[in-house]
Design a protein around this motif. Sequence first.
Motif, PDB file in Angstrom:
ATOM      1  N   ARG A 118       0.839  -1.202   0.000  1.00  0.00           N
ATOM      2  CA  ARG A 118       0.000   0.000   0.000  1.00  0.00           C
ATOM      3  C   ARG A 118       0.875   1.253   0.000  1.00  0.00           C
ATOM      4  O   ARG A 118       0.623   2.208  -0.733  1.00  0.00           O
ATOM      5  CB  ARG A 118      -0.897  -0.033   1.242  1.00  0.00           C
ATOM      6  CG  ARG A 118      -1.999   1.008   1.255  1.00  0.00           C
ATOM      7  CD  ARG A 118      -2.953   0.726   2.383  1.00  0.00           C
ATOM      8  NE  ARG A 118      -2.375   0.998   3.683  1.00  0.00           N
ATOM      9  CZ  ARG A 118      -2.600   0.288   4.783  1.00  0.00           C
ATOM     10  NH1 ARG A 118      -3.378  -0.772   4.734  1.00  0.00           N
ATOM     11  NH2 ARG A 118      -2.052   0.607   5.933  1.00  0.00           N
TER      12      ARG A 118
ATOM     13  N   LYS B 213       1.040   4.171  -2.888  1.00  0.00           N
ATOM     14  CA  LYS B 213       0.895   5.579  -2.527  1.00  0.00           C
ATOM     15  C   LYS B 213       2.066   6.394  -3.089  1.00  0.00           C
ATOM     16  O   LYS B 213       1.876   7.465  -3.688  1.00  0.00           O
ATOM     17  CB  LYS B 213       0.848   5.707  -0.998  1.00  0.00           C
ATOM     18  CG  LYS B 213       0.733   7.125  -0.466  1.00  0.00           C
ATOM     19  CD  LYS B 213      -0.692   7.576  -0.403  1.00  0.00           C
ATOM     20  CE  LYS B 213      -0.827   8.913   0.297  1.00  0.00           C
ATOM     21  NZ  LYS B 213      -2.197   9.421   0.253  1.00  0.00           N
TER      22      LYS B 213
ATOM     23  N   SER C  67       1.885   6.616  -6.954  1.00  0.00           N
ATOM     24  CA  SER C  67       0.881   7.570  -7.449  1.00  0.00           C
ATOM     25  C   SER C  67       1.414   8.995  -7.352  1.00  0.00           C
ATOM     26  O   SER C  67       1.148   9.842  -8.204  1.00  0.00           O
ATOM     27  CB  SER C  67      -0.437   7.424  -6.687  1.00  0.00           C
ATOM     28  OG  SER C  67      -0.339   7.962  -5.394  1.00  0.00           O
ATOM     29  N   HIS C  68       2.216   9.255  -6.310  1.00  0.00           N
ATOM     30  CA  HIS C  68       2.828  10.576  -6.148  1.00  0.00           C
ATOM     31  C   HIS C  68       3.869  10.823  -7.242  1.00  0.00           C
ATOM     32  O   HIS C  68       3.959  11.915  -7.806  1.00  0.00           O
ATOM     33  CB  HIS C  68       3.478  10.660  -4.765  1.00  0.00           C
ATOM     34  CG  HIS C  68       4.222  11.927  -4.514  1.00  0.00           C
ATOM     35  ND1 HIS C  68       3.596  13.126  -4.263  1.00  0.00           N
ATOM     36  CD2 HIS C  68       5.557  12.192  -4.493  1.00  0.00           C
ATOM     37  CE1 HIS C  68       4.507  14.063  -4.092  1.00  0.00           C
ATOM     38  NE2 HIS C  68       5.698  13.525  -4.230  1.00  0.00           N
TER      39      HIS C  68
ATOM     40  N   GLU D  52      -7.493   0.986   3.267  1.00  0.00           N
ATOM     41  CA  GLU D  52      -6.868   1.300   1.978  1.00  0.00           C
ATOM     42  C   GLU D  52      -7.442   2.598   1.412  1.00  0.00           C
ATOM     43  O   GLU D  52      -6.716   3.463   0.925  1.00  0.00           O
ATOM     44  CB  GLU D  52      -7.107   0.170   0.967  1.00  0.00           C
ATOM     45  CG  GLU D  52      -6.193  -1.018   1.148  1.00  0.00           C
ATOM     46  CD  GLU D  52      -6.518  -2.145   0.186  1.00  0.00           C
ATOM     47  OE1 GLU D  52      -6.918  -1.893  -0.962  1.00  0.00           O
ATOM     48  OE2 GLU D  52      -6.399  -3.310   0.604  1.00  0.00           O
TER      49      GLU D  52
ATOM     50  N   THR E 107      -6.192   5.704   3.363  1.00  0.00           N
ATOM     51  CA  THR E 107      -4.767   6.030   3.262  1.00  0.00           C
ATOM     52  C   THR E 107      -4.348   6.411   1.846  1.00  0.00           C
ATOM     53  O   THR E 107      -3.395   7.163   1.668  1.00  0.00           O
ATOM     54  CB  THR E 107      -3.901   4.838   3.734  1.00  0.00           C
ATOM     55  OG1 THR E 107      -4.307   3.654   3.051  1.00  0.00           O
ATOM     56  CG2 THR E 107      -4.040   4.626   5.220  1.00  0.00           C
ATOM     57  N   LEU E 108      -5.052   5.899   0.823  1.00  0.00           N
ATOM     58  CA  LEU E 108      -4.599   6.105  -0.553  1.00  0.00           C
ATOM     59  C   LEU E 108      -5.303   7.250  -1.281  1.00  0.00           C
ATOM     60  O   LEU E 108      -4.716   7.908  -2.132  1.00  0.00           O
ATOM     61  CB  LEU E 108      -4.816   4.822  -1.374  1.00  0.00           C
ATOM     62  CG  LEU E 108      -3.914   3.629  -1.049  1.00  0.00           C
ATOM     63  CD1 LEU E 108      -4.400   2.392  -1.799  1.00  0.00           C
ATOM     64  CD2 LEU E 108      -2.473   3.927  -1.417  1.00  0.00           C
TER      65      LEU E 108
END
Length: 349
Positions: free
Chosen positions: A173, A177, A180-181, A196, A199-200
């Motif tokens: 996870r 994350k 994606s950044h 999930e 947090t995401l």
Amino acid sequence: MAEIQLRNLTKRWGSFVGVDKFDLTIRDREFLVLLGPSGCGKTTTMRMVAGLEDATEGEILIDGKRVNDLDPKDRDVAMVFQSYALYPNMNVYENIRFPLRVRRIDPATHDERVRRASAMVELDDFLHRKPAELSGGQRQRVALARAIVREPNVFLMDEPLSNLDAKLRVSTRAQIKNLSHELKVTTIYVTHDQIEAMTLADRVVVMKKGVVQQVGSPTEIYDRPANAFVASFIGSPAMNLMSGQVTGGTFTADRVAIDGVGAPDGPVTLGFRAEDASVVEGGGQINAPIYTMELLGDATMIAVRIGGALVSVKADKTYRAAIGDMVSVAVPSDHVHLFDATTGERIDG
């Protein structure tokens, strides 16, 4: 640039409605999570975006272009599934490279792109291995790298962590994350796991029986759930919900009396979160015997039974008591949430 517009998207099979009038704009580079229990329509929604399911009604636009009639391969989306779908006869390098070969990307660019994608998910030491020689977490990272290598406009992820054990789920996870950044690609992520989602996501869409219940940031949905269903689905533990009666600003139920409740007289459902209540020496708003107690390390979770509901309260980690002991719980009235007893919709008092 990949803004996705879903306009009154509907999927029916005969009389059964899988998704009902889903209407939403997903912003460029946004990480959107579709959250809900099994059968709520979240995967069906994503499969319609991918082109794996035909929409019964409504439109799907990617960058302003209607894609309803385009084949999946022409939509410039990459999918990561719950099952890793790796080729067992190919090593990791060739599995990651496969989309480039299929799409006839210039072979001179393959090696650089494969190695860049593998580095992002920390697979450089495993490129020569076959999938059978990998752990579940490593296989999932191969599936992620295979999606990354395509450099698509849109990522679609369908419960990618559900086959992993709890520890791997946390580390993967974190990797998603961070990816994606770094990648800044519009992502739709499907899960039934609210941790999930919290947090995401940049935004979360909570669904139930094909209908959108609430759209908002994780904080908005946690702090101001639109209805009792959302309240019961978000949070660990979920929000406590108690059925009772309001009379003159006081909520009452079996073993419960909370003053200063801003709702009209009549039946309501009252909710509060475990961390917003506290165990006190006496004079609390809830007085009941302990039903169960769990030591969590950083806190002690106590549950009491109110009517047919279990009500959880977070106490200090040093708190000790026995099942059956009477406990007094303080519930601040400014931390309660009120929902219509019939419709479940939020009441703002």
